[in-house]
Design a protein around this motif. Sequence first.
Motif, short mmCIF file in Angstrom:
data_model
loop_
_atom_site.label_atom_id
_atom_site.label_comp_id
_atom_site.label_asym_id
_atom_site.label_seq_id
_atom_site.Cartn_x
_atom_site.Cartn_y
_atom_site.Cartn_z
N ARG A 97 -9.12 3.48 5.17
CA ARG A 97 -8.44 2.79 4.21
C ARG A 97 -7.40 1.93 5.06
O ARG A 97 -6.73 2.52 5.59
N PHE A 98 -7.19 0.86 4.49
CA PHE A 98 -6.09 -0.12 4.62
C PHE A 98 -5.74 -0.88 3.78
O PHE A 98 -6.25 -0.80 2.44
N TYR A 99 -5.42 -2.11 4.08
CA TYR A 99 -5.06 -3.20 2.95
C TYR A 99 -6.15 -3.56 1.91
O TYR A 99 -5.85 -3.93 1.05
N ASP A 100 -7.33 -3.51 2.30
CA ASP A 100 -8.25 -4.07 1.20
C ASP A 100 -8.49 -3.05 0.31
O ASP A 100 -8.93 -3.23 -1.03
N SER A 101 -7.95 -1.76 0.56
CA SER A 101 -7.91 -0.79 -0.46
C SER A 101 -6.96 -1.21 -1.77
O SER A 101 -7.06 -0.99 -2.97
N THR A 102 -5.88 -1.88 -1.18
CA THR A 102 -4.97 -2.27 -2.26
C THR A 102 -5.37 -3.53 -3.04
O THR A 102 -5.03 -3.37 -4.16
N ILE A 103 -6.13 -4.45 -2.16
CA ILE A 103 -6.68 -5.45 -3.15
C ILE A 103 -7.61 -4.69 -4.20
O ILE A 103 -7.69 -5.37 -5.42
N ALA A 104 -8.55 -3.96 -3.68
CA ALA A 104 -9.52 -3.48 -4.75
C ALA A 104 -8.98 -2.64 -5.70
O ALA A 104 -9.39 -2.66 -6.89
N TYR A 105 -8.02 -1.56 -5.30
CA TYR A 105 -7.59 -0.65 -6.41
C TYR A 105 -6.46 -1.27 -7.05
O TYR A 105 -6.40 -1.05 -8.32
N GLN A 106 -5.40 -1.72 -6.65
CA GLN A 106 -4.19 -2.28 -7.12
C GLN A 106 -4.39 -3.62 -7.76
O GLN A 106 -3.78 -3.87 -9.14
N ARG A 118 -1.04 -9.75 -2.65
CA ARG A 118 -1.24 -10.13 -1.30
C ARG A 118 0.01 -10.26 -0.34
O ARG A 118 0.18 -9.96 0.80
N GLY A 119 1.20 -10.89 -1.32
CA GLY A 119 2.35 -11.22 -0.77
C GLY A 119 3.18 -9.72 -0.06
O GLY A 119 3.47 -9.56 0.79
N ILE A 120 2.85 -8.69 -1.14
CA ILE A 120 3.55 -7.26 -0.55
C ILE A 120 2.79 -6.63 0.46
O ILE A 120 3.43 -6.22 1.44
N VAL A 121 1.45 -6.88 0.49
CA VAL A 121 0.61 -6.63 1.83
C VAL A 121 1.03 -7.37 3.08
O VAL A 121 1.28 -6.79 3.99
N ASP A 122 1.38 -8.63 2.77
CA ASP A 122 1.69 -9.37 4.06
C ASP A 122 2.96 -9.02 4.55
O ASP A 122 3.37 -8.59 5.70
N PHE A 123 3.89 -8.45 3.64
CA PHE A 123 5.08 -7.95 3.92
C PHE A 123 5.13 -6.51 4.99
O PHE A 123 5.67 -6.53 5.77
N ALA A 124 4.32 -5.67 4.39
CA ALA A 124 4.10 -4.51 4.83
C ALA A 124 3.32 -4.63 6.35
O ALA A 124 3.82 -3.74 7.01
N VAL A 125 2.32 -5.67 6.43
CA VAL A 125 1.60 -5.27 7.68
C VAL A 125 1.85 -6.55 8.80
O VAL A 125 1.65 -6.29 9.96
N GLY A 126 2.77 -7.36 8.32
CA GLY A 126 2.92 -8.71 9.33
C GLY A 126 1.61 -9.27 10.13
O GLY A 126 0.80 -9.26 9.33
N GLU A 127 1.90 -9.30 11.32
CA GLU A 127 0.48 -9.63 11.82
C GLU A 127 -0.21 -8.63 12.23
O GLU A 127 -1.42 -8.98 12.89
N THR A 128 -0.38 -7.49 11.69
CA THR A 128 -1.10 -6.32 12.40
C THR A 128 -2.52 -6.55 11.07
O THR A 128 -2.17 -5.92 10.02
N ARG A 129 -3.52 -6.70 11.64
CA ARG A 129 -4.70 -7.10 10.93
C ARG A 129 -5.69 -6.21 11.57
O ARG A 129 -6.14 -6.35 12.68
N PRO A 130 -6.83 -5.69 10.66
CA PRO A 130 -7.92 -5.02 11.36
C PRO A 130 -8.80 -6.01 11.99
O PRO A 130 -8.95 -7.33 11.51
N ASP A 131 -9.24 -5.69 13.09
CA ASP A 131 -10.45 -6.75 13.99
C ASP A 131 -11.53 -6.50 13.38
O ASP A 131 -12.46 -7.28 13.26
N LEU A 132 -11.98 -5.40 12.67
CA LEU A 132 -13.42 -5.22 12.04
C LEU A 132 -13.12 -4.08 10.98
O LEU A 132 -12.24 -3.10 11.04
N ARG A 204 -15.20 -10.58 9.23
CA ARG A 204 -14.22 -9.08 9.46
C ARG A 204 -15.18 -8.15 8.85
O ARG A 204 -15.23 -6.85 9.21
N ILE A 205 -15.43 -8.19 7.44
CA ILE A 205 -15.88 -7.17 6.66
C ILE A 205 -17.51 -7.06 6.84
O ILE A 205 -18.11 -7.71 6.31
#
Length: 232
Positions: A97-106, A118-132, A204-205
């Motif tokens: 799990r990573f930020y897609d869970s937040t979009i799906a669940y919250q 999405r704004g809060i997720v962006d703040f939490a992860v910055g540039e760190t995004r899954p490659d796959l 990506r997904i």
Amino acid sequence: MTGLFITFEGTEGGGKSTQIQRLAERVRALGRTVIVLREPGGTPIGEEIRHTLKHSQQNHAMTAEAELLLMNASRAQLVREVIRPALARRDVVLCDRFYDSTIAYQAYGRRLDLKTVRGIVDFAVGETRPDLTLLLAVSTTVSEARRLSRQTKLLDVPATGAEAHPVKLAFNEPLRDRMEEADRDFFLRVEQGYQALAVAEPGRIKVIDAERDMETVAAEIWCVVELVLLKS
Ligand code: TMP
């Protein structure tokens, strides 16, 4: 060689933990260093937040907003304490799990405003995004059966990585899970959320039909990951 960040997503019952462990072994056999993490959790702070979110006796009154922020507090810590250093060392990071869970669940499940989430997720992860991202998809019936069976015999066994950070979890006794107490409609919305994400980001997904036998699912996951590994 670069680091590689792969996340696993999906509703309950898709066999994520098993598939992550199998993939980790396979990638390690190629000589790469693999780190397995889970969300919420994966750091000492994150594991305490996980306990608050899921099992604490005090969490009955938790609001959707508090839930969103706690998920992302755990994430902000994990990204900076573990994921970024691992990727800088060129490790392969597998995260349950990573930020897609937040979009799906919250956002979809709890119906919080998508743009705010999405704004809060962006703040939490910055540039760190899954490659796959591997979305292990199972039908509502399978997911529901799995959830109900877990509610009666739930043990919170930590994923690898979390093992390094034992937090005061009662491993020997069944634990109630607040997230799994939501109603059926909530989980239907979560599924819709995942479907929308998969349609929006097909690059990506990758959706994997996780209702097939374990070996078949593992083989398909390997086909997808191998391609990405070769490029990393
Ligand atoms: P799990 O590790 O057993 O999948 O439990 C994590 C629970 O937390 C699961 O019900 C999904 C939920 N969750 C969210 O609601 N939002 C999130 O951002 C994350 C990472 C998990």
